[in-house]
Enzyme design. Structure first.
Site, PDB file in Angstrom:
ATOM      1  N   PHE A  65     -55.913 -11.749   8.581  1.00 56.90           N
ATOM      2  CA  PHE A  65     -55.121 -10.574   8.961  1.00 56.90           C
ATOM      3  C   PHE A  65     -55.805  -9.257   8.606  1.00 56.90           C
ATOM      4  CE2 PHE A  65     -52.131 -14.015   8.344  1.00 56.90           C
ATOM      5  CZ  PHE A  65     -51.235 -13.873   9.389  1.00 56.90           C
ATOM      6  N   PHE A  82     -43.194  10.977  23.339  1.00 60.83           N
ATOM      7  CA  PHE A  82     -44.338  11.408  24.138  1.00 60.83           C
ATOM      8  C   PHE A  82     -44.188  10.960  25.595  1.00 60.83           C
ATOM      9  CE2 PHE A  82     -45.801  11.041  19.749  1.00 60.83           C
ATOM     10  CZ  PHE A  82     -46.294  12.318  19.551  1.00 60.83           C
ATOM     11  N   LEU A 117     -56.849  -4.294  -1.010  1.00 56.83           N
ATOM     12  CA  LEU A 117     -55.775  -3.321  -1.272  1.00 56.83           C
ATOM     13  C   LEU A 117     -56.087  -1.922  -0.745  1.00 56.83           C
ATOM     14  CD1 LEU A 117     -54.648  -4.385  -4.873  1.00 56.83           C
ATOM     15  CD2 LEU A 117     -53.773  -5.163  -2.659  1.00 56.83           C
ATOM     16  N   TYR A 130     -60.726  -0.434  18.789  1.00 55.21           N
ATOM     17  CA  TYR A 130     -59.881  -1.404  18.085  1.00 55.21           C
ATOM     18  C   TYR A 130     -59.728  -2.683  18.911  1.00 55.21           C
ATOM     19  CZ  TYR A 130     -55.662  -3.754  16.498  1.00 55.21           C
ATOM     20  OH  TYR A 130     -54.750  -4.720  16.106  1.00 55.21           O
ATOM     21  N   GLY A 158     -53.221  -2.559   1.888  1.00 55.36           N
ATOM     22  CA  GLY A 158     -52.179  -3.478   1.445  1.00 55.36           C
ATOM     23  C   GLY A 158     -51.598  -3.086   0.095  1.00 55.36           C
TER      24      GLY A 158
END
Length: 323
Positions: free
Chosen positions: A71, A206, A31, A139, A34
């Site tokens: 996920f 942008f 959490l 990432y 989430g």
């Protein structure tokens, strides 16, 4: 029973809402980003951390897990550049802990929510699974590292997996019970809708001089429910032995420009947006659109919901929120 790690997050919660119609589901989520309220009450919820081996072992001891859908990840590109250690710790090291516990309990079916950021800035109009993977930020790199780990574990331990790569999940469940709620919000569609609701002063665009038909960047947007259905098809293919080590792109094959997205938001809502033109952001390519031909030909999946449906469902959810 299916374990959904990160099932309280945006994409995870939409997957769970669809998956509980077909399977028994247990959700593990810390959490941190989430929302407990987003988890369908037909699923079992366990608050726990992906990187905590004791939390994971408790879940695998308590429930007859036959597959894991993953996920749980940090996913802000800009933040990953500023704080790469956070991304490698959460997205790579914690996933290693999960995989270690899975193999200990002899669970070898794994669905991985990856990203088309693994491709970096491709030099093709339509990205397919054979495109070079040269991520330009931590990432994308962290997700690609996990993909390599899955490939190695497939060889060494017989791990069966499907990797799904996609760009921009968008929209909300058509029931308007769950939707996209991030803090901070960085995604275009919710930012525009929040501005139309009077929650933001303006929407910044942008760059308007890209080599695209209207000068603004083109991106791939997929309804989050379409993403959920792709994950469920991939799970079925894995559990029936149809697939064991596969990578699929999920895209709409068209792409929508920033200007098109804003204009569609205005058309759906009947409200005019307050737009501010700004300089380009460093590293923003003109066009990022993924081809889904492979998953369509092999599993029969394609994006069913268009941009108007994405925005209409998102707008309905946003209007229901108490900001």
């Amino acid at each position: 029973m299916i374990l959904v790690v990160g099932g309280a997050g945006y994409i995870g919660s939409h997957l769970v809402k669809e998956l509980v119609e077909k399977e028994d589901v247990v959700v593990l989520d810390n959490l941190s980003t989430g929302h407990r309220s987003a988890v369908d009450n037909r699923a079992i919820f366990v608050k726990g951390d992906l990187g905590n081996e004791e939390d994971l072992q408790m879940v695998f001891r308590s429930y007859p897990i036959k597959a894991v859908m993953h996920f749980a990840a940090c996913s802000l590109v800009g933040e990953s550049v500023i704080d790469p250690l956070k991304y490698y710790q959460n997205n790579v090291a914690s996933t290693l802990t999960l995989l270690k516990v899975m193999l200990k309990f002899k669970v070898k079916n794994f669905i991985f929510s990856s990203t088309a950021a693994t491709y970096g800035i491709p030099d093709v109009a339509l990205i397919d699974e054979s495109s070079a993977t040269t991520p330009i930020n931590p990432y994308g790199q962290s997700k690609l590292m996990v993909e390599q780990i899955l490939s190695d574990l497939s060889t060494s331990d017989g791990l069966k997996y499907v990797i799904l790569r996609y760009f921009n999940a968008a929209g909300a469940h058509e029931s308007a019970e769950i939707g996209e709620s991030h803090d901070p919000e960085t995604h275009l569609i919710p930012i525009v809708l929040q501005q139309l609701l009077g929650l933001r002063e303006k929407v910044s665009v942008f760059g308007s001089d890209y080599d695209t038909p209207d000068g603004t960047c083109i991106r791939d947007y997929i309804h989050v429910t379409d993403l959920a259905s792709a994950h469920i098809l991939a799970l079925k293919a894995l559990l029936t032995g149809k697939k064991s080590a596969e990578i699929y792109n999920l895209g709409n094959g068209l792409g929508y420009s920033v200007k098109e997205v804003i204009e569609t938001c205005e058309r759906v809502t009947g409200v005019k947006a307050n737009i501010e033109m700004a300089d380009r952001r460093q590293g923003d390519p003109a066009r990022l659109v993924a081809s889904s031909n492979k998953i369509f030909s092999e599993l029969g999946w394609k994006a069913e919901r268009n941009l108007e449906k994405i925005i209409a469902d998102a707008w309905k959810w946003h209007q229901n929120q108490k900001y």
